[in-house]
Design a protein around this motif. Sequence first.
Motif, short mmCIF file in Angstrom:
data_model
loop_
_atom_site.label_atom_id
_atom_site.label_comp_id
_atom_site.label_asym_id
_atom_site.label_seq_id
_atom_site.Cartn_x
_atom_site.Cartn_y
_atom_site.Cartn_z
N VAL A 154 37.89 39.51 26.04
CA VAL A 154 39.11 39.34 27.01
C VAL A 154 40.88 39.71 26.28
CG1 VAL A 154 39.71 37.15 28.54
CG2 VAL A 154 37.60 37.51 27.71
N PHE A 155 41.54 40.11 27.20
CA PHE A 155 42.81 39.86 26.97
C PHE A 155 43.77 39.56 27.57
CE2 PHE A 155 39.81 42.95 25.05
CZ PHE A 155 40.96 43.19 23.37
N SER A 156 44.96 39.25 27.23
CA SER A 156 46.16 39.31 28.40
C SER A 156 47.33 40.37 28.07
CB SER A 156 46.64 37.76 28.01
OG SER A 156 47.92 37.21 28.00
N VAL A 157 47.80 40.18 29.63
CA VAL A 157 48.37 41.44 29.39
C VAL A 157 49.32 41.60 29.95
CG1 VAL A 157 48.42 44.36 29.88
CG2 VAL A 157 46.26 43.41 28.75
N PRO A 158 50.87 41.57 29.66
CA PRO A 158 51.89 41.76 30.48
C PRO A 158 52.11 42.19 31.67
CG PRO A 158 52.63 42.80 28.50
CD PRO A 158 51.46 42.06 28.70
N ILE A 159 53.15 41.61 32.74
CA ILE A 159 53.13 42.73 33.83
C ILE A 159 54.22 42.68 33.99
CG2 ILE A 159 52.99 42.30 36.53
CD1 ILE A 159 50.63 41.17 36.14
N VAL A 160 54.90 41.55 34.37
CA VAL A 160 56.69 41.86 34.30
C VAL A 160 57.37 40.20 34.09
CG1 VAL A 160 56.79 41.61 37.13
CG2 VAL A 160 58.83 42.41 35.83
N ASP A 161 58.33 40.49 33.41
CA ASP A 161 58.95 38.73 33.58
C ASP A 161 57.68 37.56 32.59
OD1 ASP A 161 61.81 39.04 34.68
OD2 ASP A 161 60.63 38.90 36.14
N GLU A 162 57.12 37.22 32.73
CA GLU A 162 56.58 35.90 32.01
C GLU A 162 54.66 36.12 32.26
OE1 GLU A 162 56.83 33.86 29.76
OE2 GLU A 162 58.86 34.96 29.46
N ASP A 163 55.09 37.18 33.84
CA ASP A 163 53.38 36.99 34.81
C ASP A 163 52.59 37.82 33.47
OD1 ASP A 163 55.02 36.16 37.47
OD2 ASP A 163 55.01 37.63 38.11
N ARG A 164 51.64 37.31 33.50
CA ARG A 164 50.57 37.78 32.74
C ARG A 164 49.46 38.35 33.77
NH1 ARG A 164 52.44 38.32 27.71
NH2 ARG A 164 49.90 38.72 26.95
N TYR A 165 48.15 39.16 33.19
CA TYR A 165 47.13 39.38 33.73
C TYR A 165 46.22 39.12 32.66
CZ TYR A 165 46.37 44.22 33.18
OH TYR A 165 46.73 45.93 32.79
N THR A 166 44.83 39.37 33.61
CA THR A 166 43.69 38.70 31.94
C THR A 166 43.02 40.86 32.75
OG1 THR A 166 43.39 36.46 32.24
CG2 THR A 166 41.38 38.18 31.51
N PHE A 167 42.53 41.13 30.99
CA PHE A 167 41.78 42.31 31.55
C PHE A 167 40.37 41.32 30.61
CE2 PHE A 167 40.09 46.42 28.65
CZ PHE A 167 39.92 46.67 30.13
N VAL A 168 39.47 42.60 31.40
CA VAL A 168 38.38 41.26 30.66
C VAL A 168 37.55 42.89 30.38
CG1 VAL A 168 35.96 40.41 30.49
CG2 VAL A 168 38.08 39.03 32.01
N VAL A 169 36.77 43.39 29.42
CA VAL A 169 35.64 44.08 28.77
C VAL A 169 34.60 44.21 28.47
CG1 VAL A 169 36.75 44.89 26.57
CG2 VAL A 169 35.68 46.78 28.16
N ARG A 170 33.15 43.55 29.05
CA ARG A 170 31.98 43.59 28.45
C ARG A 170 31.00 45.54 28.50
NH1 ARG A 170 28.60 41.74 32.39
NH2 ARG A 170 29.62 42.79 33.56
N TYR A 171 31.04 45.08 26.83
CA TYR A 171 30.51 46.44 25.92
C TYR A 171 28.64 46.33 25.19
CZ TYR A 171 33.54 44.84 22.47
OH TYR A 171 34.16 43.76 21.76
N MET A 182 34.54 47.44 32.54
CA MET A 182 35.82 46.63 32.60
C MET A 182 36.49 45.79 33.83
SD MET A 182 36.93 49.98 30.50
CE MET A 182 35.62 50.56 31.35
N HIS A 183 37.14 45.02 33.63
CA HIS A 183 37.50 44.31 34.92
C HIS A 183 38.77 43.77 34.99
CE1 HIS A 183 35.24 40.32 34.44
NE2 HIS A 183 36.84 39.97 35.44
N THR A 184 39.11 43.69 35.87
CA THR A 184 40.87 42.73 36.06
C THR A 184 40.70 41.83 36.83
OG1 THR A 184 42.13 44.42 37.89
CG2 THR A 184 42.23 44.62 35.19
N VAL A 185 42.12 40.54 36.10
CA VAL A 185 42.57 38.93 36.87
C VAL A 185 42.85 39.69 36.91
CG1 VAL A 185 41.71 37.17 36.90
CG2 VAL A 185 39.51 38.38 36.14
N PHE A 186 43.83 39.62 37.97
CA PHE A 186 45.30 39.11 38.19
C PHE A 186 45.81 38.19 39.20
CE2 PHE A 186 46.18 43.97 37.55
CZ PHE A 186 47.74 43.90 37.84
N PRO A 187 46.97 37.43 38.86
CA PRO A 187 46.62 35.88 39.98
C PRO A 187 47.58 36.66 40.89
CG PRO A 187 49.00 37.01 38.15
CD PRO A 187 48.07 38.03 37.95
N PRO A 188 47.31 35.51 41.99
CA PRO A 188 46.96 35.71 43.50
C PRO A 188 47.88 36.44 44.44
CG PRO A 188 45.62 33.63 43.07
CD PRO A 188 46.58 34.24 42.24
N GLU A 189 48.99 36.04 43.90
CA GLU A 189 50.32 36.57 45.04
C GLU A 189 50.45 38.88 44.89
OE1 GLU A 189 51.95 34.84 40.37
OE2 GLU A 189 50.39 34.53 42.07
#
Length: 207
Positions: A154-171, A182-189
């Motif tokens: 699981v990784f946390s990736v910056p979007i803009v300013d303080e916002d981040r999304y989560t990137f999950v990879v299973r292998y 792989m899939h992404t987890v973005f803030p709902p907005e």
Amino acid sequence: MRSQKLLIAAVFVVVLVVVLAVLLPGLSSTQPPGPDPTQPPTPAPTSTSVPTPAPKPVPENGTYVNTTYGYAVTCPEGWFYTESGESVWFSSPDKHEEVRVNTNPLSSESEGDTENVLEALNATYVEDLRAGIDAEWVSTEEISLDGVPAYESVFSVPIVDEDRYTFVVRYAVKDGVIYSVMHTVFPPEYDVYNADAAPAAESFRFL
């Protein structure tokens, strides 16, 4: 939305580079080559080389089946899939990529050395995602991918300013092939469809 799509493209391209970095030099190198940290990763050119494949609607039953590599993924109604070489990505109704499956055959030297392959991938993901897109490693654990020993990182990736999304990879490695889901987890907005990304990725199963 455009900047979000560029972020998604970047993270999936870096992951593909990571897998190839492990496969091409074999397991002899402890520091596989990664992307140039001064140059953001970009998708392969599409205008003069290989054209971008057109997205296709998932079948009416919602399940995409890949007979070449023997797996299936179930998506919500209205989603699309795009096949490009050994990668298949799944997009929400607005054509935004949410899930990707990469399949990479192992070299003959690496077959039969599953644990070392997975550990090499694990170490290389952490290093190269940090260098390529400033991703922060959150966790790695041993899991099962449809009954096959695997890792989930699981990784946390910056979007803009303080916002981040989560990137999950299973292998996992099965029958001489690395499967990366792989899939992404973005803030709902940021993406109203992204809540369906995790269930779609978790629906992955071998045939």
